[in-house]
Design an enzyme around this catalytic site. Structure first.
Site, short mmCIF file in Angstrom:
data_model
loop_
_atom_site.label_atom_id
_atom_site.label_comp_id
_atom_site.label_asym_id
_atom_site.label_seq_id
_atom_site.Cartn_x
_atom_site.Cartn_y
_atom_site.Cartn_z
N ASN A 1 0.87 -1.17 0.00
CA ASN A 1 0.00 0.00 0.00
C ASN A 1 0.91 1.23 0.00
O ASN A 1 1.52 1.55 1.01
CB ASN A 1 -0.88 -0.04 1.26
CG ASN A 1 -1.70 1.22 1.45
OD1 ASN A 1 -1.78 2.07 0.55
ND2 ASN A 1 -2.29 1.36 2.62
N LYS B 1 0.14 4.27 -0.26
CA LYS B 1 -0.48 5.46 0.36
C LYS B 1 -0.24 6.69 -0.52
O LYS B 1 -0.23 6.57 -1.74
CB LYS B 1 0.03 5.64 1.80
CG LYS B 1 -0.12 4.35 2.61
CD LYS B 1 0.08 4.54 4.07
CE LYS B 1 -0.14 3.21 4.78
NZ LYS B 1 -0.03 3.29 6.22
N HIS C 1 -9.48 1.13 5.02
CA HIS C 1 -8.20 1.31 5.72
C HIS C 1 -8.41 2.28 6.88
O HIS C 1 -9.18 3.24 6.76
CB HIS C 1 -7.15 1.85 4.74
CG HIS C 1 -5.77 1.84 5.33
ND1 HIS C 1 -5.35 2.80 6.21
CD2 HIS C 1 -4.74 0.97 5.18
CE1 HIS C 1 -4.11 2.52 6.59
NE2 HIS C 1 -3.72 1.41 5.98
N GLU D 1 -6.82 4.67 7.93
CA GLU D 1 -6.60 6.08 7.57
C GLU D 1 -7.82 6.65 6.84
O GLU D 1 -8.17 7.81 7.00
CB GLU D 1 -5.31 6.21 6.75
CG GLU D 1 -4.08 6.02 7.65
CD GLU D 1 -2.81 5.56 6.96
OE1 GLU D 1 -2.73 5.63 5.72
OE2 GLU D 1 -1.89 5.12 7.67
N GLU E 1 -5.32 -4.88 10.90
CA GLU E 1 -4.32 -3.83 11.03
C GLU E 1 -4.56 -3.04 12.33
O GLU E 1 -5.34 -2.08 12.33
CB GLU E 1 -4.39 -2.87 9.84
CG GLU E 1 -4.11 -3.53 8.51
CD GLU E 1 -3.53 -2.53 7.52
OE1 GLU E 1 -2.47 -2.82 6.96
OE2 GLU E 1 -4.11 -1.44 7.34
N GLY F 1 2.51 2.44 10.65
CA GLY F 1 3.41 3.56 10.42
C GLY F 1 4.14 4.02 11.67
O GLY F 1 4.78 5.07 11.68
N SER G 1 3.48 -2.02 10.29
CA SER G 1 4.94 -2.06 10.48
C SER G 1 5.57 -3.42 10.12
O SER G 1 6.54 -3.83 10.76
CB SER G 1 5.33 -1.64 11.90
OG SER G 1 4.92 -0.30 12.14
P1 PGA Z 1 2.93 0.35 7.59
O1 PGA Z 1 1.47 0.52 6.96
O2 PGA Z 1 3.49 -0.94 7.05
O3 PGA Z 1 3.70 1.56 7.13
O4 PGA Z 1 2.76 0.29 9.07
C1 PGA Z 1 0.60 -0.58 6.81
C2 PGA Z 1 -0.74 -0.15 6.28
O5 PGA Z 1 -1.22 0.91 6.69
O6 PGA Z 1 -1.36 -0.83 5.45
#
Ligand code: PGA
Length: 271
Positions: A9, A11, A95, A97, A182, A188, A228
């Site tokens: 992803n 983003k 997601h 976010e 998640e 992140g 992460s």
């Molecule tokens: P990250 O993001 O690996 O940077 O923690 C994962 C995600 O949000 O899908």
């Protein structure tokens, strides 16, 4: 046997030249790895660029969000048919976010963003139905906030999100979904969820599907872990029986690290 998936992803990263470079590097390095499905989800603006860079490979293209209507006066929105016309086979839905739930920003900022990124359980359900109707495979995300974990609500939150996501879907439709657990506090932040705890919550998601749909569907649906994931922790996660792959943000932005994740998933799940 569930074939593992490693989904990147990206983003809000990569303009078109950067997307072309990264997708080409991944295609070159990961093109001949067998035993793991690979999906790249760039921003909307780079979908066709990445589709071109991936043509002739087995790597699939996905989007990061979609609107449920087919077309119309919805300024700034993107529909399922538009994604299909760019070559997408997958779409991330719900997601954290997009639900306005962030792991790290301060509380005021999060409250503001919640109003901007307005996905709810109900909109997630509508988007899933729309995605399936356009033959897009939804990658449906869910997970708890740190405060929810600290107050013992993890299981209730995750179970509730899964039940709401599949509301009104047939068993066949549910069997076509990919889920991703998640935990928001791990996204992140560099803070990974312990592998056995991620496995426990993913088992709970499977049980929820078994109760709501059937044992058979629950056993065949792929459920990823996200938050992460990186080369240093991927092995422990992939060794867990319930975890069928990863949804990866930061570590998917470098071809070397993303390809290492793919290799490890393929190797462990093959055995
Ligand atoms: P990250 O993001 O690996 O940077 O923690 C994962 C995600 O949000 O899908």
């Amino acid at each position: 046997m569930r074939t593992p998936i490693m989904a990147g992803n990206w983003k809000m990263n990569c303009d078109n030249p950067q997307a072309e470079q990264l997708a080409s590097a991944i295609a070159e390095q990961a093109g001949d790895i067998e035993g793991c499905e690979v999906i790249i989800c760039p921003p909307f603006t780079a979908l066709t660029t990445v589709a071109d860079a991936l043509s002739g490979t087995d790597i699939a293209l996905g989007a990061q969000n979609m609107f449920w209507e087919e077309k119309g006066a919805y300024t700034g929105e993107i529909s399922g048919p538009m994604l299909r016309s760019c070559g997408c086979e997958y779409v991330i839905i719900g997601h954290s976010e997009r639900r306005g739930r962030f792991g790290s920003p301060d509380e005021d900022f999060t409250a503001e963003l919640q109003k901007v990124f307005g996905d709810t359980d109900a909109s997630v359900n509508r988007k899933i139905k729309a995605a399936l109707s356009y033959d897009l495979t939804p990658i449906v995300c869910g997970g708890e906030l740190l405060a929810e974990r600290q107050t013992g609500q993890t299981d209730t939150v995750v179970k509730g999100q899964v039940e709401a996501a599949i509301e009104g879907l047939s068993a066949d439709q549910v069997s076509r979904i990919v889920f991703a657990y998640e935990p928001v506090w791990a996204i992140g932040t560099g803070e990974v969820c312990e592998a056995d705890e991620a496995n426990r919550v993913i088992r709970l998601i499977r049980q929820t599907l078994a109760e709501a749909v059937s044992e058979e569907v629950a056993a065949q649906v792929r459920i990823l872990y996200g938050g992460s994931v990186k080369p240093a922790n991927v092995r422990g996660l992939m060794e867990q029986s319930e975890i069928d792959g990863g949804l990866v943000g930061g570590a998917a932005l470098q071809a070397d690290s993303f390809c290492e994740l793919i290799e490890v998933a393929a190797e462990i799940k093959r055995n």
